[in-house]
Design a protein around this motif. Structure first.
Motif, PDB file in Angstrom:
ATOM      1  N   SER A 106      57.348  48.342  38.468  1.00 10.43           N
ATOM      2  CA  SER A 106      56.295  47.468  38.980  1.00 10.43           C
ATOM      3  C   SER A 106      56.222  46.215  38.128  1.00 10.43           C
ATOM      4  N   ALA A 107      55.434  45.283  38.556  1.00 11.14           N
ATOM      5  CA  ALA A 107      55.259  44.055  37.790  1.00 11.14           C
ATOM      6  C   ALA A 107      54.519  44.302  36.494  1.00 11.14           C
ATOM      7  N   ARG A 108      53.951  45.504  36.343  1.00 13.25           N
ATOM      8  CA  ARG A 108      53.172  45.830  35.151  1.00 13.25           C
ATOM      9  C   ARG A 108      53.992  46.493  34.047  1.00 13.25           C
ATOM     10  N   PHE A 109      55.208  46.905  34.343  1.00 10.76           N
ATOM     11  CA  PHE A 109      55.986  47.630  33.339  1.00 10.76           C
ATOM     12  C   PHE A 109      57.478  47.418  33.556  1.00 10.76           C
ATOM     13  N   SER A 110      58.202  47.276  32.451  1.00  4.92           N
ATOM     14  CA  SER A 110      59.664  47.241  32.495  1.00  4.92           C
ATOM     15  C   SER A 110      60.199  47.805  31.196  1.00  4.92           C
ATOM     16  N   ALA A 111      61.401  48.373  31.248  1.00  6.66           N
ATOM     17  CA  ALA A 111      62.056  48.927  30.064  1.00  6.66           C
ATOM     18  C   ALA A 111      63.549  48.678  30.178  1.00  6.66           C
ATOM     19  N   ASN A 112      64.180  48.559  29.038  1.00  6.19           N
ATOM     20  CA  ASN A 112      65.627  48.317  29.040  1.00  6.19           C
ATOM     21  C   ASN A 112      66.291  49.060  27.893  1.00  6.19           C
ATOM     22  N   MET A 113      67.552  49.387  28.067  1.00  4.34           N
ATOM     23  CA  MET A 113      68.354  50.010  27.022  1.00  4.34           C
ATOM     24  C   MET A 113      69.792  49.537  27.171  1.00  4.34           C
TER      25      MET A 113
ATOM     26  N   GLY B  16      75.661  50.267  18.230  1.00  4.68           N
ATOM     27  CA  GLY B  16      74.223  50.459  18.214  1.00  4.68           C
ATOM     28  C   GLY B  16      73.624  50.526  19.602  1.00  4.68           C
ATOM     29  N   ILE B  17      72.338  50.850  19.638  1.00  6.64           N
ATOM     30  CA  ILE B  17      71.561  50.880  20.879  1.00  6.64           C
ATOM     31  C   ILE B  17      70.365  49.966  20.715  1.00  6.64           C
ATOM     32  N   GLU B  18      70.142  49.111  21.692  1.00  4.73           N
ATOM     33  CA  GLU B  18      68.960  48.257  21.710  1.00  4.73           C
ATOM     34  C   GLU B  18      68.061  48.692  22.853  1.00  4.73           C
ATOM     35  N   VAL B  19      66.797  48.888  22.535  1.00  2.00           N
ATOM     36  CA  VAL B  19      65.837  49.327  23.541  1.00  2.00           C
ATOM     37  C   VAL B  19      64.640  48.396  23.539  1.00  2.00           C
ATOM     38  N   GLY B  20      63.963  48.333  24.667  1.00  3.47           N
ATOM     39  CA  GLY B  20      62.774  47.499  24.776  1.00  3.47           C
ATOM     40  C   GLY B  20      61.883  47.975  25.904  1.00  3.47           C
TER      41      GLY B  20
ATOM     42  N   PHE C 156      71.659  47.968  36.557  1.00  8.05           N
ATOM     43  CA  PHE C 156      72.672  48.401  35.608  1.00  8.05           C
ATOM     44  C   PHE C 156      73.576  47.212  35.299  1.00  8.05           C
ATOM     45  N   ARG C 157      73.947  47.082  34.030  1.00  4.79           N
ATOM     46  CA  ARG C 157      74.749  45.932  33.632  1.00  4.79           C
ATOM     47  C   ARG C 157      75.710  46.325  32.520  1.00  4.79           C
ATOM     48  N   GLY C 158      76.758  45.533  32.361  1.00  3.11           N
ATOM     49  CA  GLY C 158      77.711  45.807  31.300  1.00  3.11           C
ATOM     50  C   GLY C 158      78.739  44.700  31.185  1.00  3.11           C
ATOM     51  N   SER C 159      79.445  44.697  30.085  1.00  2.00           N
ATOM     52  CA  SER C 159      80.469  43.672  29.874  1.00  2.00           C
ATOM     53  C   SER C 159      81.497  44.169  28.871  1.00  2.00           C
ATOM     54  N   TYR C 160      82.694  43.593  28.968  1.00  2.00           N
ATOM     55  CA  TYR C 160      83.743  43.771  27.974  1.00  2.00           C
ATOM     56  C   TYR C 160      84.307  42.396  27.689  1.00  2.00           C
ATOM     57  N   ASN C 161      84.511  42.095  26.413  1.00  3.10           N
ATOM     58  CA  ASN C 161      85.060  40.780  26.088  1.00  3.10           C
ATOM     59  C   ASN C 161      85.824  40.831  24.784  1.00  3.10           C
ATOM     60  N   GLU C 162      86.662  39.868  24.593  1.00  4.96           N
ATOM     61  CA  GLU C 162      87.428  39.716  23.370  1.00  4.96           C
ATOM     62  C   GLU C 162      87.049  38.392  22.725  1.00  4.96           C
ATOM     63  N   GLY C 163      87.151  38.351  21.404  1.00  4.67           N
ATOM     64  CA  GLY C 163      86.724  37.150  20.704  1.00  4.67           C
ATOM     65  C   GLY C 163      87.591  36.865  19.503  1.00  4.67           C
ATOM     66  N   PHE C 164      87.319  35.764  18.866  1.00  8.36           N
ATOM     67  CA  PHE C 164      88.045  35.382  17.666  1.00  8.36           C
ATOM     68  C   PHE C 164      87.167  34.476  16.820  1.00  8.36           C
TER      69      PHE C 164
ATOM     70  N   ARG D  52      87.044  42.923  19.709  1.00  7.61           N
ATOM     71  CA  ARG D  52      86.822  43.458  21.047  1.00  7.61           C
ATOM     72  C   ARG D  52      85.430  44.069  21.049  1.00  7.61           C
ATOM     73  N   GLN D  53      84.672  43.779  22.081  1.00  9.02           N
ATOM     74  CA  GLN D  53      83.309  44.281  22.117  1.00  9.02           C
ATOM     75  C   GLN D  53      82.874  44.559  23.545  1.00  9.02           C
ATOM     76  N   GLY D  54      81.900  45.427  23.657  1.00  6.50           N
ATOM     77  CA  GLY D  54      81.402  45.768  24.975  1.00  6.50           C
ATOM     78  C   GLY D  54      79.938  46.163  24.943  1.00  6.50           C
ATOM     79  N   THR D  55      79.299  46.061  26.102  1.00  5.73           N
ATOM     80  CA  THR D  55      77.890  46.405  26.258  1.00  5.73           C
ATOM     81  C   THR D  55      77.688  47.085  27.603  1.00  5.73           C
ATOM     82  N   VAL D  56      76.919  48.161  27.627  1.00  5.28           N
ATOM     83  CA  VAL D  56      76.513  48.805  28.870  1.00  5.28           C
ATOM     84  C   VAL D  56      75.023  49.074  28.779  1.00  5.28           C
ATOM     85  N   GLY D  57      74.288  48.706  29.841  1.00  9.75           N
ATOM     86  CA  GLY D  57      72.839  48.857  29.761  1.00  9.75           C
ATOM     87  C   GLY D  57      72.184  49.084  31.100  1.00  9.75           C
TER      88      GLY D  57
END
Length: 800
Positions: free
Chosen positions: A566-573, A628-632, A486-494, A555-560
Motif C-alpha cells: 500500500s502507499a503506507r508501507f514498503s520494504a526492500n531487500m 552483503g544484504i541491504e534491507v529497508g 524483483f530486480r537484479g543486475s550483473y556487471n563488470e568494472g575496472f 565482477r559484481q551482481g545484485t538481486v533484490g
C-alpha cells in the motif's frame, strides 16, 4: 471551476516527463528504474541539520568511511605510507570498496579529483547549499561511467529552478596520544554556483560555473624531540651544568648506581615540546568547474552534449609546532631550555624566546593540482515497438584528459633549512603527468513482457598507457503485480591506477626495529640469536609508485525485491557481491613475511644470499570478495491531526575475504575483525528514523547503530608477554540518537534546531594504535564520533 477543470484535464493529457536516472543513459519515468537507487531530498537533508557532504555521507548505511583519504577525523594525527598527502580531503566509500572506487558526480558529470592526492573527489568541494537532492546508486556502474564506479555512484544534483538561496554554511617515556588528539579538523568552506540557461524551441543551452574554497587546519600532538637521533645533533644533549642536571642525574643513579661514572657527561633524552604548541598543517584547496552543454530533442530522440574544464588545487603550509632543527638544537644545547620540568613549573622567558625564534611557521609543505578536460555526448529514445512496449536505446561517447602535478618544498635548494619532523614529500614531486581516455557506450532496454524489462549495456574505454577495456552490464526488472517488484543486475568494472600509484618516487627507509628476521632462513619468524639464520636484520624497505601497474578489474551482481502492499508501507531487500581481481595494493610487511614463498621476488639479496632490501611498492596482486544484504522499510500514517513516518535502512555483511596473490588461498573471514587500512567490515549497521509533522512544525528522531568487532591485538598481548587484567578482545557496539525540530511558520524562513548524540554516548574503547601513526588511539574514527552531545542550529531565508 471551468478553468481549474480545464487545467487538470490538460495536465492529464500530457505525457509524464522522462528524467535521467543515475546509473542509466536512457531518459525514463523515474519509477521504471531497475537498479537500487536511493534518493535523498533536500527536505530530508535539512531535517537532519546536515550542512555539508561529509556529514551526509556519514549517515548513509552503505558507507563506512575508512582511514586514509576518506574522512578528516581519520587523517587528524601523524600519518604514514599511502595515507600521507591526504590533508584536507574527505571522500566517500560505498560498500567498503574504498574512496578510489566510489564515483562522485555533480549533475551527472565528473568533477576533478582532490588536487593533493589526485585519486578521489573531495566532498568539501561540493556546493552543498545548492544541492537539490542526492542520488546514490548502490551498484557498480563502469559500463556507464568508466573507472572509479566499482563501489557505486553518488550524484549530487543542484537546484535549477532559480537562484540557489540556501546559505551554507614508570622509568620509560609515554605519551597519551588519545588525549592529545584533535577530534575533528576545523573546516571553512566557501562555495559559489551560477548557471545561465537559454531555451529556443525544444533546445536548451546552459553554462554552469561551480567553485569552492576549503580551508582545513590539521592540528595534532606537539613535536617529539630526540637529540640522540641522527637528524638531531648530539650537541643538543642536556649540558652537564646547573641544578636541574644534578637533580635528574641523582634520580638516575638512585635506580642505576653503575652510571655514576658518567656524571658530568651530557644527558640524552626524549621530550615533547609542549611550549612549541600542537603541530599544525593548514591546507587550502580551490576547486572549480566550468560546464557548457545543450539538451533537447531531435525528432523522438533526446540528446545531451557537454564540454567541461575542472580543476582542483591544494597546498599545505606548516603552522606553529614545527621548528627549524639547527636553532632548536642550539637552544637545547645552551641549557636554557629545561626538558625535565616538574608539574607546575614553567620555562624561563629566555627559553620561550628561543623556542619561538626557531619556529618554521609559514613554510609550504607541498601542493598538487588535478585538471579534467572533458567532452560528452549521448542520444537516447525509442527505436522499435514490441507488443510489450517500446524498445529504448542510448549511445554516447565520453572523451576526457586527466592531468596531475605535485610539488614538494618550494624553497630554493640553498635556503632549505632542515625542519624537525616536517613531512616533506620531495621524493614524489611530479612536474606534470597526463592521460587521455576515449570511451563509447551503448544501452538497450527491452520490454520482454508487460511485467519484465531487461537492460543491456556495454562501455569500451581506451586509456593511453593501458589500452582498451570492455565492461558490460545486464539488469532486469520484473513486476508481476503492483505490490511486488524483483530486480537484479550483473556487471563488470575496472579501476585505473592513480597517478600517485604509477609515478610516486621510491622511498628508501632502513627497518629500525630489532624483531625482523630473514623469512627465507628462519622458519619460526622470531629473533633467536642461538639459532643460525634467526638473527635480527635491518634491510632497506622500498615504497612508492610503479609505472608498470595495470588496472584493477571487478565482477559484481545484485538481486533484490521490493514489496509495497500500500502507499503506507514498503520494504526492500537486496543481496550483493563484489569480486575484485588484480587489486592495486601496498602489501603490508607482515603479509609479505608470512607469505614469503609467494612474494619471494620482492626480497632482494646480495651475492652472499643475505637479505638487503624488501620492495613494498604498489602491486597488482591478489583478489577480494565482499558480500552483503541491504534491507529497508518505510511506513507512514496520520496521528493527532498530523503526519508521521518511520523508516530503517540496514546492511548485513555476509563475507569479506582477500588473498595476497591470485594463486594463494583466501584469508579467514574478515567480517567483524579489525584491519589497519581500508574498510572496517562491520557485520551489521543501520540508520533508523521516526518523524512527525503538524502544520509548520516537524520533528525527527534518528538512530545510528554500528555493531562491535574483534579489536586489534597488540604485539605484547599476542605473544603472551603482556596480559592486562582488563583486556577486552571485543569492541562494543556503537549506538547514538539524533533529534531535531523544525519550524516554517514565518514566510521564507525555516529554522532547524538539533541535538547530535542526544544521550551523550561515548565511543566504545578501541586500541586503534599503530606505532606513532594513526588517529584515534582510544576510539575508532571509522566507526564512532567522540565529540559527544552537541547542539546544531540552522536557519534558511529565501530572498527570492
Amino acid at each position: 471551476m471551468c478553468v481549474a477543470g480545464g487545467a487538470a484535464a490538460q495536465a492529464a493529457d500530457q505525457p509524464m516527463a522522462r528524467v535521467e536516472i543515475t546509473g542509466s543513459s536512457i531518459k525514463r519515468i523515474a519509477r521504471e528504474g531497475a537498479l537500487p537507487v536511493e534518493v535523498i531530498s533536500r527536505k530530508q537533508i535539512e531535517a537532519q541539520g546536515i550542512v555539508n557532504a561529509e556529514q551526509l555521507i556519514a549517515t548513509l548505511n552503505i558507507n563506512i568511511n575508512g582511514n586514509g583519504s576518506d574522512n578528516l577525523a581519520s587523517n587528524a594525527d601523524v600519518t604514514s605510507g599511502s595515507q600521507r598527502g591526504n590533508n584536507g580531503a574527505s571522500s566517500a566509500n560505498l560498500r567498503g570498496q574504498g574512496a578510489d572506487s566510489t564515483l562522485v558526480l555533480l549533475n551527472g558529470r565528473r568533477v576533478a579529483t582532490h588536487g593533493m592526492k589526485g585519486s578521489a573527489v573531495d566532498l568539501n568541494s561540493i556546493p552543498f547549499a545548492a544541492v537539490d537532492r542526492v542520488e546514490v546508486l548502490k551498484d557498480g556502474a563502469s559500463a556507464f561511467y568508466g573507472t572509479d564506479a566499482i563501489g557505486g555512484v553518488i550524484n549530487f544534483i543542484l537546484k535549477t529552478d532559480k537562484l540557489w538561496d540556501t546559505p551554507s554554511g614508570g622509568l620509560g617515556c609515554a605519551w597519551d596520544t588519545g588525549r592529545a588528539a584533535v577530534l575533528q579538523q576545523p573546516v571553512k568552506n566557501s562555495n559559489f554556483v551560477t548557471r545561465a540557461t537559454m531555451r529556443r524551441g525544444g533546445y536548451e543551452f546552459f553554462a554552469e560555473l561551480v567553485g569552492a574554497k576549503t580551508e582545513v587546519a590539521k592540528r595534532f600532538s606537539p613535536n617529539q624531540v630526540s637529540p640522540s637521533a641522527a637528524t638531531f645533533p648530539a650537541s643538543s644533549f642536556y649540558p652537564s651544568t646547573g641544578a636541574a642536571y644534578n637533580a635528574v642525574f641523582n634520580a638516575l643513579v638512585a635506580e642505576f648506581p653503575s652510571i655514576e661514572a658518567n656524571r658530568g657527561l651530557p644527558i640524552a633524552y626524549r621530550w615533547r615540546c609542549m611550549e612549541c604548541g600542537d603541530r599544525e598543517i593548514a591546507t587550502e584547496s580551490k576547486a572549480g568547474r566550468l560546464q557548457l552543454g545543450a539538451d533537447g530533442q531531435i525528432g523522438k530522440f533526446d540528446y545531451k552534449v557537454g564540454a567541461a574544464r575542472a580543476t582542483s588545487e591544494s597546498e599545505s603550509t606548516l603552522g606553529k609546532g614545527y621548528s627549524y632543527t639547527a636553532p632548536l638544537a642550539a637552544a637545547l644545547g645552551s641549557g636554557l631550555i629545561n626538558p625535565f620540568l616538574k608539574a607546575g613549573e614553567k620555562q624561563s622567558q629566555q627559553a620561550l624566546d628561543l623556542i619561538r625564534n626557531a619556529s618554521a611557521a609559514g613554510v609550504v609543505l607541498y601542493g598538487g593540482k588535478t585538471t579534467l578536460t572533458a567532452f560528452d555526448a549521448s542520444l537516447s529514445g525509442e527505436v522499435f515497438t514490441l507488443p510489450a512496449g517500446p524498445i529504448m536505446a542510448a549511445v554516447g561517447t565520453d572523451i576526457r584528459k586527466e592531468e596531475y602535478k605535485f610539488n614538494g618544498d618550494l624553497r630554493n635548494i640553498a635556503e632549505r633549512r632542515a625542519i624537525l619532523n616536517a613531512p616533506f614529500d620531495d621524493v614524489n614531486v611530479l612536474p606534470q603527468v597526463s592521460r587521455d581516455i576515449r570511451a563509447f557506450y551503448a544501452e538497450v532496454l527491452v520490454p520482454v513482457t508487460k511485467e519484465l524489462d531487461i537492460t543491456v549495456a556495454a562501455r569500451q574505454d581506451h586509456y593511453s598507457g593501458f589500452g582498451n577495456t570492455l565492461n558490460p552490464k545486464v539488469s532486469f526488472r520484473y513486476q508481476p503485480t503492483t505490490q511486488w517488484l524483483f530486480r537484479g543486475s550483473y556487471n563488470e568494472g575496472f579501476r585505473a591506477p592513480s597517478f600517485n600509484q604509477l609515478f610516486n618516487g621510491i622511498t628508501e627507509s632502513t627497518y629500525a626495529g630489532k624483531d625482523l628476521v630473514d623469512p627465507g632462513k628462519c622458519a619460526s619468524g622470531k629473533v633467536d640469536t642461538t639459532r643460525p639464520g634467526c638473527e635480527s636484520i635491518g634491510p632497506v624497505i622500498y615504497t612508492g609508485g610503479k609505472a608498470k601497474l595495470g588496472p584493477e578489474t571487478s565482477r559484481q551482481g545484485t538481486v533484490g525485491v521490493v514489496f509495497e502492499p500500500s502507499a503506507r508501507f514498503s520494504a526492500n531487500m537486496d543481496i550483493w557481491e563484489v569480486r575484485r581481481f588484480e587489486t592495486i595494493k601496498e602489501v603490508d610487511l607482515p603479509v609479505m613475511l608470512a607469505n614469503y614463498d609467494l612474494f619471494k621476488d620482492q626480497f632482494a639479496r646480495d651475492a652472499d644470499g643475505n637479505l638487503v632490501a624488501i620492495d613494498r611498492r604498489w602491486l597488482n596482486t591478489g583478489a577480494a570478495i565482499t558480500r552483503g544484504i541491504e534491507v529497508g522499510a518505510r511506513s507512514n500514517g496520520k496521528l493527532w491531526a498530523g503526519n508521521w513516518a518511520a523508516g530503517v535502512d540496514g546492511s548485513y555483511l555476509l563475507k569479506k575475504k582477500s588473498k595476497p596473490l591470485e594463486t594463494a588461498p583466501y584469508s579467514k573471514d574478515e567480517v567483524g575483525v579489525f584491519s589497519f587500512t581500508g574498510d572496517l567490515g562491520l557485520k551489521w549497521k543501520h540508520t533508523a528514523y521516526v518523524t512527525f509533522a503538524k502544520g509548520a512544525w516537524s520533528a525527527m528522531l534518528q538512530n545510528v547503530y554500528r555493531s562491535g568487532y574483534t579489536d586489534q591485538v597488540l604485539p605484547g598481548v599476542a605473544s603472551g608477554r603482556i596480559v592486562p587484567s582488563n583486556y577486552q578482545p571485543k569492541v562494543d557496539a556503537y549506538s547514538i540518537f539524533h533529534a531535531s525540530l523544525s519550524y516554517t511558520g514565518v514566510k521564507n524562513l525555516s529554522v532547524t534546531v538539533g541535538i547530535k548524540n542526544l544521550f551523550d554516548e561515548d565511543p566504545p574503547f578501541a586500541i586503534t594504535y599503530d606505532g606513532n601513526t594513526g588517529a584515534g588511539s582510544s576510539w575508532e574514527p571509522r566507526v564512532a564520533d567522540p565529540r559527544g552531545r552537541s547542539l546544531t542550529l540552522m536557519a534558511n531565508y529565501k530572498f527570492l
